[in-house]
Structures are given as C-alpha cells and as structure tokens.
Design a protein around this motif. Sequence first.
Motif, PDB file in Angstrom:
ATOM      1  N   ILE A 125     -43.522 -50.874  49.577  1.00 21.01           N
ATOM      2  CA  ILE A 125     -43.708 -51.814  48.469  1.00 21.01           C
ATOM      3  C   ILE A 125     -45.161 -51.771  48.020  1.00 21.01           C
ATOM      4  N   LYS A 126     -45.368 -51.603  46.715  1.00 15.21           N
ATOM      5  CA  LYS A 126     -46.709 -51.627  46.132  1.00 15.21           C
ATOM      6  C   LYS A 126     -46.687 -52.509  44.885  1.00 15.21           C
ATOM      7  N   GLU A 150     -43.454 -54.107  43.953  1.00  9.20           N
ATOM      8  CA  GLU A 150     -42.399 -53.225  43.435  1.00  9.20           C
ATOM      9  C   GLU A 150     -41.992 -52.235  44.513  1.00  9.20           C
ATOM     10  N   LYS A 166     -40.969 -48.865  46.191  1.00  6.05           N
ATOM     11  CA  LYS A 166     -41.292 -47.470  45.912  1.00  6.05           C
ATOM     12  C   LYS A 166     -40.480 -46.503  46.777  1.00  6.05           C
ATOM     13  N   GLY A 167     -39.751 -47.047  47.754  1.00  5.30           N
ATOM     14  CA  GLY A 167     -38.947 -46.189  48.611  1.00  5.30           C
ATOM     15  C   GLY A 167     -38.712 -46.828  49.963  1.00  5.30           C
ATOM     16  N   THR A 208     -39.969 -40.535  54.713  1.00  2.27           N
ATOM     17  CA  THR A 208     -39.926 -41.439  53.572  1.00  2.27           C
ATOM     18  C   THR A 208     -39.051 -40.843  52.478  1.00  2.27           C
ATOM     19  N   ALA A 233     -38.449 -41.551  48.429  1.00  4.38           N
ATOM     20  CA  ALA A 233     -39.019 -42.297  47.315  1.00  4.38           C
ATOM     21  C   ALA A 233     -37.960 -42.654  46.288  1.00  4.38           C
ATOM     22  N   ASN A 238     -37.665 -45.966  42.936  1.00  7.37           N
ATOM     23  CA  ASN A 238     -38.098 -47.307  42.504  1.00  7.37           C
ATOM     24  C   ASN A 238     -36.924 -48.232  42.219  1.00  7.37           C
TER      25      ASN A 238
END
Length: 519
Positions: free
Chosen positions: A223-224, A227, A229-230, A238, A240, A242
């Motif tokens: 989360i960034k 929001e 992100k993956g 990971t 990815a 959104n």
Amino acid sequence: MPKEYQLQVSPEIAANESLLNAHVAQILRVSTKLVHKVVVLKRSIDARQKSIKVNLKVSVYLIDEKYSEPKLELPTYQNVANKQEVIIVGAGPAGLFAALQLIELGLKPIVIERGKDVRGRRRDLKAINVDHIVNEDSNYCFGEGGAGTYSDGKLYTRSKKRGDVDRILALLVAFGATPDILVEAHPHIGTNKLPQIIQDIREKIIECGGQVLFETRVTDFIIKNNEIKGITTQNGDTIAANKVILATGHSARDIFELLDRKKILIEAKPFALGVRAEHPQELIDKIQYSCDLRGDYLPPAPYSIVKQVNGRGMYSFCMCPGGVIAPCATSPGEVVTNGWSPSKRDQATANSGIVIELKLEDFKPYAKFGALAGMEFQKAIEQKAWHLAGQTQKVPAQRMVDFTQSKVSATIPKTSYVPGTTSVEMGQVFPGFLTQILREGFSEFGKSMKGYLTNEAILHAPESRTSSPVRIPRDNETLEHLQIKGLYPCGEGAGYAGGIISAAIDGEKCALKIAATLK
C-alpha cells in the motif's frame, strides 16, 4: 403461447411425467393427447398437512405449440491474456465468479489461492479424517472452490435483492450442474458433483488468459499513499496490481490479523455458534412427513426450526438431509464441525447446525483484542473442544436428552463424523449462558417437532464457523468509498455474504465496479 399454472399434486404425480400430463389435461378439460409438454418451472414440497403435496409452477404446451429444450450456454468470454490485471485473493465462489465476470468485461484475473486445487485437496481431507492432521492451507475451508465445495454446495439464498440469483444458477448449469437447481425451492449440487464443476470453471479462466495460482498464501498488502499496489506471498514474491478483490472466506484469520496490523479498519461482527445435531434420517422423515415410511417419491426430509430462548434466536443452520458431519478445523489445536450431503442425499443420518445468535457484548472477555474479539471468542471454544476430546480431531459428543439433563452419556454410538467422538458433558465446551440456552432450546424444539428431542440424536461440538466474526467496512451499495483505494473486500470473509450464491453475487458486483472504475 404456452400458459403458466400453479398446481398442487401428489408426490407420485410430480415424479411421473405421464401422470403429470394426464393431471394437467384433466384440469384443462382436454384430451391427454392434446398436452404436448408440461415443463416444471419451480418445485417445492408442502408437508404441513398429513397428506403431503408438491407445489409446482408449470408451463403447459399444447399440441400446436412448439417446444424446444432450452440450452444454457456460457457468456462470450474473450481472451484477456494481455489485458489489465486484477488480483483476486481466494478461489471460493466470490473469487471464481469475480474472475469470470472480469473476463466477460475484458479484464485479466489473477486468482491467488492459499490451498490446493480441488482434486489435490482430497488428500488433505483424508489426512484430517483419518490421521487427525490439519493442513492450515488445504482443508475443508481452504482450497479451490472454498468451503462449499466439500461441504455440500447448498444454493438456497434469501439474498434475492442483492443481485441476479438466476444468473448464478444458470452459469453453474452451463458449467455442468444439474438443471434441477433452476427448479427446486432449495437447490443443492452435492459434494460429489461440485469438484468437476469447480475444475471446469478454473479451466475456462485459464483458457481465456487468466491465471490461477495454487498454494500461494498472501502475507502482506503493498500500500502506498492509501492505494493498493499489489500483494506479497509467503515466499516473499510480489505481484503488482492496483485493483485487488479480497475474497478469502470467513475462516482466514491470518488475513483479519494482517488487516488489523496494517490499521485497515475492521469491526467485530455478531455471528452464531452452537452444536451439530445428528439424527437417523428415518426419524426425521417420520417427524416431517408424518408417516412410517417415506416411500419412493419423496426426498429425505429436511427441517428448519427457529425459537426465541432467553431473548436469543436459536435455530437450525445448514441442515443436511442424508448427510455427513465433517471436521472443519483450519489450524492444529482446534475442533470445528460442519455438515454436507452427497447429491442423492442417501446417507442414513441427517444433521444440522443448531446455533445461537451471539451479541457483541458476549465478546467482552476478549476486549483486549479489539475488532478481533469475536474471532478470539470463537477460537477459544474450538481449542477447548480439542482439549476435551483428547487433543485429536475427535469431537466432544453427547446424547441430546443427556445434554438437557447435564448427564454424561454412558455410550456414544458410531456417528457419521469419521475422526470419532469422545463422550463429554457439553457444558464444559461453552460459556454458561450458551449452555443454558441450548439446554432450554432443545426442550422447546422437542415441543415443536414431536420426537426430535431424543437420545437417538447425538450432539457434536462446536458448530462455530457459521459466518465471519468480522466485517471489513465498505460502501456496500455503490462501492464508491473504499478504505484503501483499489482494495475491494468481498464475500463472506468481508461480512457481505452468507453462502455460495450471495458470495458469487458479491464477487460479480466487485468485478463490475472495478470495470466501471477503469472505464
């Protein structure tokens, strides 16, 4: 044009096409030769009177009216291999139907499932039944198809206002379910039939360019700036995206804990908890059908019963005619029960969860866990049952009348619960207020269903996974306002569904919203 009629007929007439045609001809006062086809649209059993009837909604085609067998086909699914990706966490009904809807809308689903594929799960189910070994990622709750796959596939829902129930049923038929599910008042597929249907859905997702990753457990959300992100998996990988649909089911406690750690708002939610009661099916047939022998034209009888006891609702849940009780623990050190039936419902016993509605105030002893207080309340009872039953997957058990009299049962007959039983005074499993309500409630049940309160009935404890103990708040109607942009809580685990159909509808709802947002 064919005309529709509401009929009430004997079970024998309902089961015999030629007898039904003759009955319709008599009602219409025409020759049987003039009745070309009687198509049953809806069917239910009325056992309220001594003479049992079957209610039918039918469409009647006369000899000059053309009838063609309807063919349910899948929607036009495009190839989405190179389209925008959407992660779906969980391959239960919410996740799978979200994936199909995304493909229909031109988006690529990446379905991430912590458990094994639907066939591979069987070895882990055998391990819990025979060897008392619980695989935390692959069991009756986790794995392809979710909890419903190996616990019955009941399709009855009261969620008519939530979405298009008939669309979900039609899709299941197009993937191989019996068309009877479009007709029956309480449709049911059966644990023996569902795995192939689930496998076919997965193969369609892959054929259209989607991905399905098994034995892949989500351990973190990326989360960034509020929001998504993956996601991160247990191997440190990971993925990815959104847009993420979180459809993990009502037993994904590690996900609830993860959300809590990341300060994503979750709320304790009331649920229901109790025991699973097993009777001889023949006894339930006698009670419900008021006859000594069910006969060839009636299905094994179900029952549904609700009582108010000490200000609490006590009711039957997930009733399984001709069914089996299964061990549904998701971690070592706990015992959990559930029930299922094969498609023919032909086992010798009937079982049902008998549960009591809980209130948020019941979770006060676990208040230090905040929003996870209900989950910890649930967990404590499951762990106590495990200890009382000898720290195995054997289940605490007691004869029903003995339970109402606080008497340990001298013997417990063999039940359908394969890991076995341990005779326990059930009051040791539950907090005192629940024990008292259950004892009084079974006495009340016995007054409504003469013969129900009997020592032939064996109680198994606990039935504790009726619904999620938490809710992940969202704007339920429009999905416009999400806590984390792009993260869509979905289905039973989020607190917005209560079974296969409502979960599937919610999965489609999230997929539709994502597509609309991207456009």
